[in-house]
Design an enzyme around this catalytic site. Structure first.
Site, PDB file in Angstrom:
ATOM      1  N   SER A  53     -10.776  28.233  15.346  1.00 37.06           N
ATOM      2  CA  SER A  53     -11.607  29.177  16.101  1.00 37.06           C
ATOM      3  C   SER A  53     -11.843  28.736  17.535  1.00 37.06           C
ATOM      4  O   SER A  53     -12.389  29.475  18.339  1.00 37.06           O
ATOM      5  CB  SER A  53     -12.958  29.326  15.410  1.00 37.06           C
ATOM      6  OG  SER A  53     -13.678  28.103  15.518  1.00 37.06           O
ATOM      7  N   ASP A  66      -4.753  19.994   7.618  1.00 36.94           N
ATOM      8  CA  ASP A  66      -4.000  19.904   8.874  1.00 36.94           C
ATOM      9  C   ASP A  66      -4.449  18.649   9.586  1.00 36.94           C
ATOM     10  O   ASP A  66      -5.588  18.194   9.402  1.00 36.94           O
ATOM     11  CB  ASP A  66      -4.280  21.101   9.796  1.00 36.94           C
ATOM     12  CG  ASP A  66      -5.623  20.951  10.498  1.00 36.94           C
ATOM     13  OD1 ASP A  66      -6.660  21.189   9.852  1.00 36.94           O
ATOM     14  OD2 ASP A  66      -5.643  20.540  11.684  1.00 36.94           O
ATOM     15  N   CYS A 108      14.192   8.059   2.436  1.00 43.12           N
ATOM     16  CA  CYS A 108      13.951   9.348   3.091  1.00 43.12           C
ATOM     17  C   CYS A 108      15.279  10.051   3.360  1.00 43.12           C
ATOM     18  O   CYS A 108      16.230   9.442   3.835  1.00 43.12           O
ATOM     19  CB  CYS A 108      13.191   9.122   4.396  1.00 43.12           C
ATOM     20  SG  CYS A 108      12.880  10.637   5.324  1.00 43.12           S
ATOM     21  N   HIS A 130      10.844  12.761  11.761  1.00 44.27           N
ATOM     22  CA  HIS A 130      10.689  11.924  10.563  1.00 44.27           C
ATOM     23  C   HIS A 130       9.278  12.005   9.995  1.00 44.27           C
ATOM     24  O   HIS A 130       9.103  12.183   8.787  1.00 44.27           O
ATOM     25  CB  HIS A 130      11.026  10.457  10.829  1.00 44.27           C
ATOM     26  CG  HIS A 130      10.588   9.616   9.662  1.00 44.27           C
ATOM     27  ND1 HIS A 130      11.300   9.555   8.483  1.00 44.27           N
ATOM     28  CD2 HIS A 130       9.457   8.888   9.458  1.00 44.27           C
ATOM     29  CE1 HIS A 130      10.641   8.817   7.612  1.00 44.27           C
ATOM     30  NE2 HIS A 130       9.520   8.387   8.176  1.00 44.27           N
TER      31      HIS A 130
END
Lengths: 408, 408
Positions: free
Chosen positions: B92, B314, B352, B383
């Protein structure tokens, strides 16, 4: 010797052909993007591959300082170190040392210079420049030369040319004695092998040990990398004196190299003089060897010099300009920082098929640049390189058609 | 209403499900990378797609300043502007304005603040923050709240919570009256259409007008974008007082939102207190609505909070840390600037599968970082995002297996 240059078509003075190296074939005339520090700034290697780049340029001076030749050599040479399976050319460091100006001292033996990074003192000779380039392991390396300053009187240009010729002989001698030391294929388990695995799914890598060929043509694969060496090119100097240029060309050819570069230009001289010197020098270079014009140029210039019979060029312009927001398009230069693009929904270049023009608007590119977003550097560089690569594709196509196309 | 949240599996308190938005489905629990200025710094959108990112976060405060809401709106909202066809969430602006500290003044009406760019004075109210977020056009937008500072005594925390509740009502009222103004699909010829054409060859885009669905499932396509609206989430505040948190949760739920966020954390409090407040607050949030923990966290934390029943998170950590050379791997943190990696031929993370670990060595990544090459930012960010995305994939998989896996 695996290095080969084949001319396949000519159109007046222009030639289209291919260079065959241990790391793939290169269609000529070619523009070589500059990857100073083992990176074309801001662009990942897979994107460079997607752009169709067949050869990159690395700067010996910069790589010698960081990360150092020995580190690169241990990691399989530049190809392994930066995970670039296609061809690479390194300069000799001469031009960059020349650019240091106040920080260098030239003697017959070589050049003492101070690092632009920490002021530390270093020394390049023809021998040490060759050793560095062998350690870096590019496919094409350059003789150590003195880039004559501009302006220079005839005596100075001649003396400089003479030294470059003596250095060319020393460069060749050292190279011939040490070229077997090239690091290709010696670093087992190196990133080269990973890169070959990651490269181009769908390609069958026939020779595991080589693992470096980007063309995916099993029939063209070489047995191993060990049998191959680098190729050392000579450099023609002579300042802006056409007679000295002729003499430099002839005597460099007498020494004998598989390719010849025109150096000592783009050092501050006017553009029409550059062209005059290039044209006169090309007259004295053998038709069956690749001709490399160093440090050129704009999109117009790379077309123009291809027309004159140049086979190879390199320049920081497309990449450096991109980072400053100057973009080359089929409709001319675009300075993307300008407010006029702030709400421009159109693509950067409506005639461009690159991933930037296909996806993003001028407004977005302008926003990224104005906001100092790193992505601006990434996308702008991808587009400019794409524009240069497309330009050279059209040049080669025009030559092959043998027509006086719009490019000529 | 197209927005939908389905819980498909649970494992103790953890839930795995999916959010359905006008711009595709999002598997939860989800970590949302931050694209502050309509760019996840240094990474092109096609790479973000390849990473499997289903939702990005944009910052209203930053986008309001640059390029401005009206510009984004005219260019089709954030989706069109940045050519991102998948889901987006905007905050916001409340938290960012809160971070300005000396540059802001809070009243019942809203917040007066000075731009960090030029010091210019601006004003955000619940109404103007909603207007901005409607103009930006994210799929999920957030009520305008006051992020209570830490530490705050109970009276202060309560007063702040009360204002956030009044602002939540005003936010909802304005949103309900204006949500039809969302810019989706209204900017014909906008970059959104180009992006849809460029997107995912092999996907048949059934509905030309929408052209925004990334999932390539024709059966799930919605007729047009015009029928869809954004979803406004409420935010629970209350400082570190568990009783206030309960009250804030209950009264926010009374106002009624399709999802609830836990705000006011990661403001300087100790980590165990964060966890205590999150756990207590989650107890008071409805089980059938998505729960969004704002501003979290480390790889360990996103696993831990998923375990507690959080659905959305997040954080700038993976992207910001990447730009500072801090990389997350299955073997722990790697500070890639360290000299110990200078000749390390191994991949950054042997476990990975990302394009960075598949292609480049630690030595090369260390060189790029030490040489201040832009590519360091690009590759490091790719990465770290890949590591976060993989982590959440494994979390979801564990929940779906219903097992006490190693993640829990």
């Amino acid at each position: 010797m695996p290095f080969e240059f084949q001319i396949e078509s000519t159109s007046n003075r222009a030639r289209a052909g291919r260079l065959v190296t241990a790391h793939g074939e290169i269609e000529t005339p070619v523009f070589m993007p500059v990857g100073t520090l083992a990176s074309v700034k801001a662009v990942p290697q897979d994107t460079l591959e997607d752009l169709g780049i067949q050869i990159l340029l690395g700067n010996t001076y910069h790589l010698y300082l960081r990360p150092g030749v020995e580190t690169v050599r241990k990691l399989g040479g530049l190809h392994g170190f930066m995970s670039w399976p296609r061809a690479i050319l390194t300069d000799s460091g001469g031009f960059q040392v020349f650019s240091l100006n106040e920080l260098r001292k030239v003697t017959e033996d070589g050049v003492t210079f101070r690092s632009h990074l920490d002021g530390g003192s270093h020394f390049f000779s023809p021998e040490s420049a060759m050793a560095a380039q062998i350690g870096l392991g590019a496919d094409i390396i350059m003789a150590f030369d003195e880039c004559t300053e501009f302006p220079a009187d005839r005596a100075r240009a001649q003396a400089s040319m003479e030294m470059t010729l003596r250095w060319a002989e020393r460069s060749k001698k050292y190279f011939d004695e040490h070229k077997h030391e090239v690091p290709w294929g010696t670093a087992s388990g190196s990133p080269v092998e990973r890169s070959s695995a990651a490269f181009d799914s769908g390609t069958t890598v026939v020779e595991e040990q080589s693992g470096l060929r980007p063309d995916g043509q099993p029939g063209a694969a070489v047995p191993t990398c060990f049998e191959q060496t680098q190729s050392l090119f000579g450099i023609v100097q002579g300042g802006m004196d056409l007679e000295l240029r002729r003499e430099s060309a002839e005597r460099t050819i007498d020494i004998g190299f598989p390719g010849y570069a025109i150096g000592g230009l783009s050092v501050g001289e006017p553009r029409n003089l550059t062209r005059e010197v290039v044209e006169a020098t090309l007259d004295h270079l053998p038709a069956d060897k690749p001709r490399y014009l160093m440090g050129v140029g704009t999109p117009e210039e790379i077309v123009e010099y291809s027309r004159l019979g140049v086979d190879m060029m390199d320049c920081v312009l497309p990449t450096r300009a991109a980072r400053h927001g100057l973009l080359f398009t089929s409709e001319g230069r675009v300075s993307i920082k300008q407010a006029r693009y702030a709400q421009d929904q159109g693509p950067l270049d409506p005639n461009c098929g690159c991933r930037v023009c296909q996806r993003y608007s001028r407004a977005y590119l302008r926003h990224l640049y104005a906001s100092n977003e790193v992505l601006a550097q990434v996308l702008n560089t991808i587009h400019n390189l794409s524009f240069y690569l497309d330009t050279m594709r059209r040049v080669r196509h025009s030559i092959r058609l043998g027509e006086e196309s719009r490019f000529f």
